[in-house]
Design a protein around this motif. Sequence first.
Motif, PDB file in Angstrom:
ATOM      1  N   LEU A  57       1.996   3.435  12.586  1.00  0.00           N
ATOM      2  CA  LEU A  57       1.222   4.296  11.696  1.00  0.00           C
ATOM      3  C   LEU A  57       0.647   5.476  12.478  1.00  0.00           C
ATOM      4  O   LEU A  57       0.404   5.383  13.680  1.00  0.00           O
ATOM      5  CB  LEU A  57       0.096   3.511  11.033  1.00  0.00           C
ATOM      6  N   GLU A  82       3.354   5.253   1.644  1.00  0.00           N
ATOM      7  CA  GLU A  82       3.744   5.674   2.981  1.00  0.00           C
ATOM      8  C   GLU A  82       4.943   6.617   3.032  1.00  0.00           C
ATOM      9  O   GLU A  82       5.995   6.347   2.462  1.00  0.00           O
ATOM     10  CB  GLU A  82       4.075   4.446   3.840  1.00  0.00           C
ATOM     11  N   ASP A 123      -1.712   1.650  -0.188  1.00  0.00           N
ATOM     12  CA  ASP A 123      -1.873   2.792   0.710  1.00  0.00           C
ATOM     13  C   ASP A 123      -2.190   2.275   2.108  1.00  0.00           C
ATOM     14  O   ASP A 123      -3.283   1.793   2.378  1.00  0.00           O
ATOM     15  CB  ASP A 123      -2.997   3.699   0.212  1.00  0.00           C
ATOM     16  N   ARG A 124      -1.198   2.362   2.991  1.00  0.00           N
ATOM     17  CA  ARG A 124      -1.386   1.920   4.376  1.00  0.00           C
ATOM     18  C   ARG A 124      -1.312   3.092   5.346  1.00  0.00           C
ATOM     19  O   ARG A 124      -1.244   2.918   6.562  1.00  0.00           O
ATOM     20  CB  ARG A 124      -0.356   0.858   4.754  1.00  0.00           C
ATOM     21  N   ASN A 159       0.491   6.997   6.522  1.00  0.00           N
ATOM     22  CA  ASN A 159       1.846   7.439   6.853  1.00  0.00           C
ATOM     23  C   ASN A 159       2.214   6.975   8.253  1.00  0.00           C
ATOM     24  O   ASN A 159       1.343   6.620   9.050  1.00  0.00           O
ATOM     25  CB  ASN A 159       1.958   8.951   6.732  1.00  0.00           C
ATOM     26  N   GLY A 160       3.512   6.985   8.555  1.00  0.00           N
ATOM     27  CA  GLY A 160       3.955   6.476   9.835  1.00  0.00           C
ATOM     28  C   GLY A 160       5.065   7.314  10.443  1.00  0.00           C
ATOM     29  O   GLY A 160       5.487   8.339   9.888  1.00  0.00           O
TER      30      GLY A 160
END
Length: 198
Positions: free
Chosen positions: A89, A129, A46-47, A49-50
Motif C-alpha cells: 500500500l 484500490e 477502502d484499503r 491505493n497500492g
Amino acid sequence: MQSEHARIRTISSEVLSDDWYLLKKYTFEQQRRDGEWQRQSREVYDRGNGATILLYNRAQRTVILTRQFRYPVFVNGHDGFLLEAAAGLLDSSDPETRIRAEAQEETGYQVAEVEHVFDAFMSPGSVTEKLHFFVAEYQASQRTTDGGGVKDEGEDIEVVEMPFQEAMTAIRDGRIVDAKTIMLLQHLALNQFAGERD
C-alpha cells in the motif's frame, strides 16, 4: 452531452467496519440509459491505493517473485501460499517512492531505475484500490539484504528467483494465480521478453 457524474446521486453512507481498513455501505441512485432512476446499494472496501513491481534480469531471462501466506485465499480453498510480484500500500507516499521501498523490504533488491507501465483497478465491484504497476531490471549486485518483509507487520516472505519461461508456464499450470503478477508477466512477454513465451 450529460456528464457521467450527473447520472449518479449518493443518498447515504454507513460505516460497517473500521477495524483493519474501512468498510462502508453506500446507497445511491443511478440514472439508467433509458432515463429511469434506479436506487441501489453497495458495500465498498477502502484499503487505500497500492503499487506492485516485477523485477527482471534481461540477460539471465529471470524474474524475482515472492511467496507469502494470504489468509483470504486460504479460506477460499487454496493452500494460501502465493507466488507474487512484490507489492504494498502507498501509505501516503507517491507510487514510485513506495514501490522502491517495498522492493527492498520484500526482495532485498535496491533497484536503480523503475518503469511505470500502467494502473488498474483490481476488483472494482467492491474495492476502491487502484494499483500502480512497475517493472525494473535487477542485477545480483543490487541485493543488499535478504528481504523477507517486515516482521512487525506479520510478513514472512520467501524470495524466489525464477526463469521467465517457467513463470509463464506457472500461469498455465496454476502455480501462479495472483492477478497483478499475471498482468506484469504478460507485460514482460509483450515487451521486454517478446518472443520468449513458452
